[in-house]
Every structure is written in C-alpha cells, then in structure tokens.
Design a protein around this motif. Sequence first.
Motif, PDB file in Angstrom:
ATOM      1  N   ARG A 106       0.730  -1.238   0.088  1.00 17.90           N
ATOM      2  CA  ARG A 106       0.158   0.152  -0.100  1.00 17.90           C
ATOM      3  C   ARG A 106       0.966   1.146   0.015  1.00 17.90           C
ATOM      4  N   PRO A 107       0.410   2.320  -0.481  1.00 17.91           N
ATOM      5  CA  PRO A 107       1.223   3.326  -0.496  1.00 17.91           C
ATOM      6  C   PRO A 107       1.377   4.077   1.014  1.00 17.91           C
ATOM      7  N   ALA A 108       2.386   4.698   1.199  1.00 14.94           N
ATOM      8  CA  ALA A 108       2.767   4.894   2.491  1.00 14.94           C
ATOM      9  C   ALA A 108       1.691   6.135   3.001  1.00 14.94           C
ATOM     10  N   THR A 109       1.302   5.953   4.447  1.00 12.88           N
ATOM     11  CA  THR A 109       0.213   6.420   4.953  1.00 12.88           C
ATOM     12  C   THR A 109       0.160   6.746   6.435  1.00 12.88           C
ATOM     13  N   THR A 110      -0.623   7.465   7.080  1.00 18.18           N
ATOM     14  CA  THR A 110      -0.615   7.413   8.400  1.00 18.18           C
ATOM     15  C   THR A 110      -1.490   6.171   8.810  1.00 18.18           C
ATOM     16  N   VAL A 111      -1.209   5.653  10.000  1.00 20.96           N
ATOM     17  CA  VAL A 111      -1.934   4.526  10.555  1.00 20.96           C
ATOM     18  C   VAL A 111      -3.578   4.974  10.774  1.00 20.96           C
ATOM     19  N   ARG A 112      -3.854   6.113  10.920  1.00 19.31           N
ATOM     20  CA  ARG A 112      -5.279   6.548  10.961  1.00 19.31           C
ATOM     21  C   ARG A 112      -5.942   6.614   9.445  1.00 19.31           C
ATOM     22  N   ASP A 113      -5.155   6.969   8.669  1.00 20.49           N
ATOM     23  CA  ASP A 113      -5.761   6.606   7.119  1.00 20.49           C
ATOM     24  C   ASP A 113      -5.819   5.144   7.016  1.00 20.49           C
ATOM     25  N   LEU A 114      -5.008   4.431   7.197  1.00 24.03           N
ATOM     26  CA  LEU A 114      -4.789   2.970   7.119  1.00 24.03           C
ATOM     27  C   LEU A 114      -6.153   2.214   7.598  1.00 24.03           C
ATOM     28  N   LEU A 115      -6.404   2.873   8.741  1.00 19.91           N
ATOM     29  CA  LEU A 115      -7.605   2.288   9.528  1.00 19.91           C
ATOM     30  C   LEU A 115      -9.116   2.825   9.253  1.00 19.91           C
ATOM     31  N   GLY A 116      -8.911   3.784   8.271  1.00 14.63           N
ATOM     32  CA  GLY A 116     -10.232   4.752   7.907  1.00 14.63           C
ATOM     33  C   GLY A 116     -10.616   5.662   8.741  1.00 14.63           C
ATOM     34  N   LEU A 117      -9.837   6.321   9.813  1.00 15.24           N
ATOM     35  CA  LEU A 117     -10.124   6.984  10.898  1.00 15.24           C
ATOM     36  C   LEU A 117      -9.633   8.476  10.299  1.00 15.24           C
ATOM     37  N   THR A 118     -10.478   9.628  10.682  1.00 16.66           N
ATOM     38  CA  THR A 118     -10.196  10.936  10.420  1.00 16.66           C
ATOM     39  C   THR A 118      -9.285  11.451  11.438  1.00 16.66           C
ATOM     40  N   ARG A 119      -8.538  12.545  11.207  1.00 16.45           N
ATOM     41  CA  ARG A 119      -7.736  13.228  12.061  1.00 16.45           C
ATOM     42  C   ARG A 119      -8.551  14.144  13.066  1.00 16.45           C
ATOM     43  N   PRO A 120      -8.645  13.848  14.373  1.00 15.14           N
ATOM     44  CA  PRO A 120      -9.661  14.378  15.164  1.00 15.14           C
ATOM     45  C   PRO A 120      -9.020  15.887  15.399  1.00 15.14           C
ATOM     46  N   ARG A 121      -9.898  16.684  15.459  1.00 12.90           N
ATOM     47  CA  ARG A 121      -9.540  18.244  16.110  1.00 12.90           C
ATOM     48  C   ARG A 121      -9.361  18.043  17.403  1.00 12.90           C
ATOM     49  N   SER A 122      -8.435  18.800  17.842  1.00 15.45           N
ATOM     50  CA  SER A 122      -8.217  19.247  19.215  1.00 15.45           C
ATOM     51  C   SER A 122      -9.295  19.600  20.064  1.00 15.45           C
ATOM     52  N   ARG A 123      -9.715  18.722  21.240  1.00 15.21           N
ATOM     53  CA  ARG A 123     -10.740  19.218  22.000  1.00 15.21           C
ATOM     54  C   ARG A 123     -10.712  20.714  22.556  1.00 15.21           C
ATOM     55  N   TYR A 124      -9.485  21.116  22.795  1.00 18.28           N
ATOM     56  CA  TYR A 124      -9.158  22.374  23.266  1.00 18.28           C
ATOM     57  C   TYR A 124      -8.956  23.480  22.194  1.00 18.28           C
ATOM     58  N   ALA A 125      -9.045  23.153  20.880  1.00 16.85           N
ATOM     59  CA  ALA A 125      -8.659  24.151  19.795  1.00 16.85           C
ATOM     60  C   ALA A 125      -9.507  25.469  20.039  1.00 16.85           C
ATOM     61  N   THR A 126      -9.036  26.598  19.933  1.00 17.33           N
ATOM     62  CA  THR A 126      -9.644  27.904  19.712  1.00 17.33           C
ATOM     63  C   THR A 126     -10.227  28.088  18.542  1.00 17.33           C
ATOM     64  N   THR A 127     -11.033  28.901  18.076  1.00 15.24           N
ATOM     65  CA  THR A 127     -11.624  29.370  16.909  1.00 15.24           C
ATOM     66  C   THR A 127     -11.159  30.388  16.518  1.00 15.24           C
ATOM     67  N   HIS A 128     -10.477  31.298  17.241  1.00 17.39           N
ATOM     68  CA  HIS A 128      -9.959  32.704  16.744  1.00 17.39           C
ATOM     69  C   HIS A 128      -8.590  32.384  15.803  1.00 17.39           C
TER      70      HIS A 128
END
Length: 367
Positions: free
Chosen positions: A345-367
């Motif tokens: 398979r092409p090089a990828t992240t483990v999350r991509d391999l598992l079909g998982l999206t990259r989560p946004r930080s729960r603390y991320a600010t919106t500004h």
Amino acid sequence: MSDNPELLVGIEFAGTGAHPASWRRDDSRAEEIFTGGYWADLVGAADRAGADLAFLPDTFGETAAQGAVRGRLEAVGVAARLSAVTSRIGLIPTATVTHTEPFHVAKAIQSLDHTTRGRAGWQVAVSGGLEQAELFGRKAAQDEASLWSEADEATEVAQRLWDSWDDDAEIRDVATGRFVDREKLHYIDFAGEHFSVKGPSITPRSPQGRPPIAVSVDGERSLAFAAARADVVRISAPDVRAAAALADEVRTRAGERRPAVLLDVDVLLASENAVAAVDLARLDEWSGSEYRSNSVLHHGDPESLVNLLTELRGIDGVVLRPLALASTLELLTTRVIPALRPAPRPATTVRDLLGLTRPRSRYATTH
C-alpha cells in the motif's frame, strides 16, 4: 492473489519468536536480539514486503516457560530506532500503564508519531500481580477492575495531552522572539481516581493528532476497554467461526466507533508442510511441553497460510505471531504477503490505513 486485498496484515515481533524454545534454532539470530540491527533487519523486511502493522510487545514480567529467553528491550525505544529504517509500516509498541505515568507514555508515543510522520500507534497493556508490583515498589498489586480503570484514565490523560497543543501553536515569530502562541497551549486539568494531571504536554501536536489505540482482548475488563477506547482490537479465537462471532460482539459493544478487529494467528512456516510439523515437534521437545496457543495455530508451507487467510470472513485483518521469528518472517515476506496483494500500500498514516479521520483538538480555539 487474495480475493480480500483489504485484509490488514500485522506481524508481532517478539524476541526470537512466540515459542519459548525458538532461540535454540540455528537460524534464530538469538545472539542479536539485544541489538538495533536485529530489529531493523526484520521489521525493515516486513516494511518493504508490504506488511501493514508491526506490533512490538512488552511486559514488566518474564515468561514462566522453562528455558525461555530472559530479558527484553523496551518496545517504544525499539520503535524509535525503527522509525529511521522503515517508510510504510505502522509501528505499534506496547506501553504498560500500571506502573508508569501517562505523561511520560503520552510524550513517548507522541514523539514516535513525529519521527515516523504519522505511523505510530500505542498498544495499551496492564501489569497485574505482586511480583511485577514489587519490581517497582510504588504500590500494591491491583485487581482486574482497578487495573483497567487505571488504564482507562491513563488513556484519557494521554489523549488530552495530545490535544493540549493546537495544530498552529508553533508560530516561530523571529521578530518578537515568540516560538509558540501560549494561548494555544491548554491545561488539561484532569483529576481522577488514579491520576491528577495539569498539563499541557511539552510536545507539539503530532501528525495524527491522536495516535491510534490498540488493545488485546483477554477477558471482560479488556473487552470493555476495547469497546470504549480502542481503534484496533486484537482478539484470540480457536477457529475462524469463533473469531467472527467475537468480532461481532466487539463491534456491537463499540457501537458507532467501529474499531478494526484483528485476529491473532500463531504461525510456524517451512518450505513444506511436513517440515513445519517436524520443526514444531522439535521446538516442543526442547521446551519439554506442547506449545499451546490461545488462538488459531497454523503450521505448514506458505501456500497453506495464504489459503487460510483468504478464507477469513467477519474480521478486518490478522496479527501473525511467528513461533520462530527469523525463519517464518522470511517466508511471510517472500511468499505470503506478495500473494495477498499485488503491491505494498502507499505510505500513509495509521489513522488513514484504519479509515479514521484526524481529530480536531478538543481544546482548539476558533480565533
């Protein structure tokens, strides 16, 4: 070629192999197991062949089997060495939480995710028993409920620490001398039964955001943890039908989370079926007892293993556990994996391999 090319193929790299007498084989390379080159050669071969995941087991205890290898290298450290000599394979070391601090484990796994550019995972494990507790002297032995309650908290702490830097927290503003935007680093202020952690992490958010969590199911407590927390669930079952039933139970309990369920398969390969049978009998003779697997056990030639794997249904993949690592891995990389898929398979992240999206930080600010 397999009619199931999406089958995930993981390999467990344990010492000289899962069989306690495997080190006595002439081709075991036992004299090298405490060197970086040994692990680089073996995992590097699996990487080039197209294996998806490399599981690096670890424990604070020693095997009880008579005549087995004594001593081990620390799994996260080995994975860090492998990050420089692999390019595709996901590296999933075991890091036990029972006698360690989640801040340190989180930082180590996060660092591995940086050095591999998103190819890191973490297999969560617990360490029960008085003997292992006495190795550390920090606390008394715990029961199963306490062990997995602590593991759940440790995982929560780690994931919060992984979220504690916004993705754009590093600003490296030369004019003002500000390397980070302090407003984009967040206290996690976690307080639980086992841990109280203020945070934030001292490591920037890594490529995957949250490296995937893996766990081996061996009872009700670990199953509950898997359903609630794990992205990769390793199961043991005596046959294919039982494996499919257990996978269904995991998915039902996990609900919408839908983790990848991988079946552990103990494997001893040789050029011919008869040779593999003789090899297993010799290993058992050396150890003084018959090898008993807690899951599917397969010994034979590479083609017989390919046939078994192509017949699997109801699971997302396998973790192959070679009984004799060096010799079986050679056949896995040259004759089994190439038969399962036409190309790596092409090089990828483990999350991509598992079909998982990259989560946004729960603390991320919106500004």
